[in-house]
Scaffold this active site. Structure first.
Site, mmCIF file in Angstrom:
data_model
loop_
_atom_site.group_PDB
_atom_site.id
_atom_site.type_symbol
_atom_site.label_atom_id
_atom_site.label_comp_id
_atom_site.label_asym_id
_atom_site.label_seq_id
_atom_site.Cartn_x
_atom_site.Cartn_y
_atom_site.Cartn_z
ATOM 1 N N SER A 166 0.809 -1.211 0.000
ATOM 2 C CA SER A 166 0.000 0.000 0.000
ATOM 3 C C SER A 166 0.849 1.271 0.000
ATOM 4 O O SER A 166 1.490 1.593 -0.980
ATOM 5 C CB SER A 166 -0.958 -0.046 1.196
ATOM 6 O OG SER A 166 -1.933 0.949 1.100
ATOM 7 N N LYS A 190 -0.669 -4.366 -2.998
ATOM 8 C CA LYS A 190 -1.953 -3.799 -2.559
ATOM 9 C C LYS A 190 -2.064 -2.375 -3.098
ATOM 10 O O LYS A 190 -1.455 -1.443 -2.571
ATOM 11 C CB LYS A 190 -2.082 -3.785 -1.034
ATOM 12 C CG LYS A 190 -3.409 -3.187 -0.558
ATOM 13 C CD LYS A 190 -3.446 -3.055 0.953
ATOM 14 C CE LYS A 190 -4.753 -2.429 1.429
ATOM 15 N NZ LYS A 190 -4.909 -1.019 1.019
ATOM 16 N N ASP A 246 9.953 6.096 -10.093
ATOM 17 C CA ASP A 246 9.528 6.799 -11.307
ATOM 18 C C ASP A 246 10.281 8.113 -11.488
ATOM 19 O O ASP A 246 10.606 8.507 -12.616
ATOM 20 C CB ASP A 246 8.018 7.052 -11.268
ATOM 21 C CG ASP A 246 7.212 5.772 -11.447
ATOM 22 O OD1 ASP A 246 7.798 4.768 -11.902
ATOM 23 O OD2 ASP A 246 6.016 5.772 -11.136
#
Length: 714
Positions: free
Chosen positions: A475, A501, A486
């Protein structure tokens, strides 16, 4: 609650009114009231699932069939309580549970639960008879280790034999331990060498006591209310793995874990021979301040203020703790304790705020070729009930400031095992390492994605950064790692992937009329709450973290990698997809991350230790599903093979020379505040120094530092 959910709240109120009116004129005795409450819970849960869930499955006959299967598995996952005839009889509910969710009278739960409690009472007496006779460990027989490979017993005799094998296996484990102990100590002075028959009898006595505690605890815990909670969770879990029903006391425990504190007395408990005992007291807290409680005091009863006490004989520690903790500071709890001298005493205590120190961020310094800061964050915690309460983003910022004061050259952020938490704090924490920009995309049901941004242009740490993850990082941890990856802001290091998740939940009360004075002035009965999946996460590159998780830049073999514990291993998980990428500018770094990653992966591939881990984990995976032998010679041979594997793994994990790890000077006062904190800190420092994964991450950070220096000189 957003405007989007106000209509759902009104529908919930209407459903509650409907159930209430429908039941008027019926008996209001204690037997009837639970049924009315359960009906209202079930109906309100159904409304929230259908109207609010991000991607609801249709609540129809197929859904009902799945729920029935899940509930039976939750009650009897090892298939040694129900008979096959029971399972066949329950098939009449395969197409009825969906009707009960939609308002039909609840029959399935009560019927299944009654049969379960009856069967549970039957098997709860088997151990006394079976364990009264010696076991023959020379017979060649096995016990299945995987319930999915088993069938429900067709007769009581078959079920009894299943329990016999279980008890025999437990006794065999204890018996071989006693034999090993005898072999190791037989030449020692004053050691009493016992015969095989005596050790066999002692092993059965050990299992008998173990089973007595086990069945007593099951009887205490498995109330009708608790089993109904399991029934509701079988329903909501069929939607997705992270939608959960919380009874009131369970919601409190969930909130406590999120904020890292609770209202309690400051005593650690243990279960010993079926008794709840105090193991230690937290200095300065109510139990310690009272002066009336000591280590090894046995807690017999627990009362809320002047209310009648609850006898906790046979309770698990977890269930006893729920009774000791409370809703607010200053509330009274009365403990009836049995002192070491046998005297009985009632101790009255007023609860206080107890901080879960192990939940909070903490740091250290790894000394070596370069000075590296290490930050461990076990959860993305946040105290939503207190604007001034602790939040992980603010705490991590403080740790970074302290590390900068120590002149560290790189930082390792350890998110292994971090199951997530506050979304707000993820965004704030990512902003500590990048300039302003998008951090994560969030999409609600039937709505366009929204982008959560860091709007602060300042950067607290702009030096080399590595983030550690594993299969337990979920999560919020995955959002953070994905954003760092990224932006190319740092290097992600860990097992083949994180948990996967990629969904967002919100806790919604099932009786909104008691939570919102705009809707009602009456305090309604607390029906519990539903933690409902409402949204999905997406990386700023457009891909979901759901199911796939985050793949590290540098993959390190992991001893738990073969276990099927990730999101992708759950058949009810939502699927992976992608949306348009967000507009963002990658981090401009002087360090050539790609070259560091290539070099690190090459070194890992040729590492003797990591290759040894990979090879031994593969053997464990290949043997995970095999039955256990109940023949002592075969069992001991199998155990020798396993011990050899675990020994190889321990050797592979062990550094030839532990790293030099130091505390921050700013932490010295806090660390030395109590003996418990001193001891915990020693374990923390030792763990960091001996961890092969931290060692490898530090090596990678060192390469980044060298690359930075070379680039700046050019």
């Amino acid at each position: 609650m957003s405007k989007k959910f106000l209509p759902i709240m009104f529908v919930l109120m209407g459903a509650g009114l409907f159930v209430g009116l429908k039941s008027m004129g019926k008996s209001e005795n204690n037997d009837e009231n639970p049924k009315l409450r359960y009906a209202k819970i079930l109906r309100n849960v159904g409304i929230l699932l259908e109207e609010g869930h991000y991607s609801p499955r249709k609540i129809d006959d197929a859904f009902s069939k799945t729920v029935l299967k899940r509930f039976i598995e939750d009650l009897d996952g090892e298939k040694n309580i129900f008979l096959q005839s029971d399972i066949d009889a329950f098939k009449k509910y395969e197409t009825k549970i969906d009707d009960e969710i939609h308002g039909a009278e609840i029959e399935s739960f009560f019927d299944i639960n009654n049969v379960y409690l009856k069967r549970q009472a039957e098997v709860a007496t088997l151990y006394t008879t079976i364990l009264a006779k010696p076991f023959d460990f020379t017979i060649n027989e096995t016990i299945e280790s995987k319930p999915e490979k088993m069938n429900f017993p067709t007769t009581e005799a078959e079920r009894t034999d299943m329990w016999r094998k279980r008890f025999k296996y437990l006794a065999l484990v204890k018996y071989t331990d006693l034999l090993d102990e005898r072999t190791k100590n037989k030449d020692k002075k004053d050691f009493k060498v016992k015969a095989d028959s005596t050790l066999e009898r002692e092993s059965r006595d050990f299992v008998r006591k173990q089973m007595e505690r086990y069945f007593t605890t099951k009887k205490t815990r498995e109330t009708v209310d608790q089993n109904f909670s399991d029934f509701v969770n079988a329903i909501v879990g069929t939607m997705d793995p992270h939608t959960d029903y919380f009874a009131p006391v369970d919601l409190r425990s969930f909130n406590e874990s999120m904020k890292g504190s609770f209202y309690g007395i400051g005593a650690q408990l243990k279960e010993e021979d079926g008794k709840i005992k105090i193991t230690s007291l937290v200095s300065g807290m109510p139990a310690w301040r009272s002066g009336e409680l000591k280590e090894n005091d046995e807690i017999i009863k627990i009362a809320q203020g002047a209310n009648p006490p609850v006898d906790v004989t046979g309770y698990s520690v977890e269930d006893a703790v729920k009774l000791i903790r409370g809703e607010q500071k200053g509330s009274e709890v009365r403990l009836t304790v049995k002192k070491i001298d046998g005297s009985i005493k009632v101790v009255s205590l007023l609860r206080d705020v107890i901080n879960l120190d192990e939940t909070f961020a903490k740091s250290a310094i790894v000394n070596g070729a370069h000075k590296i800061g290490y930050i461990y964050l076990p959860e993305f915690y946040a105290d939503f009930s207190d604007p001034k309460g602790r939040r992980c983003a603010a705490d991590v910022a403080k740790e970074i400031a302290k590390l900068k004061a120590e002149n560290v050259e790189g930082i390792v952020l350890d998110l292994r095992g971090n199951g997530g938490g506050s979304l707000y704090d993820v965004v704030q924490m990512a902003g500590l390492f990048i300039e302003d920009g998008p951090i994560v995309q969030v999409k609600s049901r039937d709505e366009k994605p929204s982008i959560l941004r860091d709007r602060d242009k300042s950067v607290l740490w702009d030096g080399p950064l590595a983030v550690m993850i594993d299969e337990g990082s979920a999560s919020a941890s995955e959002i953070f790692a994905a954003a760092i990856q990224d932006y190319k802001r740092g290097i992600i290091i860990g097992s083949t992937s994180s948990y996967g998740k990629g969904t967002v939940q919100r806790t919604i009360p099932l009786n909104p009329e008691s939570e919102n004075t705009l809707l009602s002035n009456n305090k309604a009965e607390d029906l519990g709450s539903l933690k409902l999946t409402l949204q999905k996460f997406y990386r700023i590159n457009g891909g979901a973290t759901q199911l796939k998780g985050v793949t590290p830049d540098v993959v390190l073999p992991d001893r738990f990698d073969y276990l099927k514990i990730r999101e992708k291993d759950n058949p009810y998980a939502l699927q992976w997809d992608e949306i348009a990428k967000a507009d963002f500018t990658p981090w401009m770094s002087t360090s050539n991350i790609s070259s560091v990653v290539s070099s690190a992966n090459a070194e890992t591939a040729s590492s003797n230790n990591f290759n040894k881990i990979k090879a031994n984990v593969a053997v464990l995976a290949a043997n995970a599903d095999k039955p256990y032998s109940l023949n002592i010679k075969q069992y001991e041979a199998d155990q020798q093979k396993l011990k050899a594997i675990y020994k190889n793994l321990e050797e592979a994990y062990k550094l030839a020379k532990p790293n030099d790890v130091l505390n921050l000077s700013a932490d010295s006062v806090e660390i030395n505040a109590s003996k418990q904190k001193v001891d915990r800190n020693k374990q923390f420092i030792k763990r960091i120094g001996e961890d092969i994964y931290i060692d490898e991450t530090v090596k990678i950070i060192n390469k980044m530092i060298v690359n930075d220096k070379v680039a700046k000189q050019q």
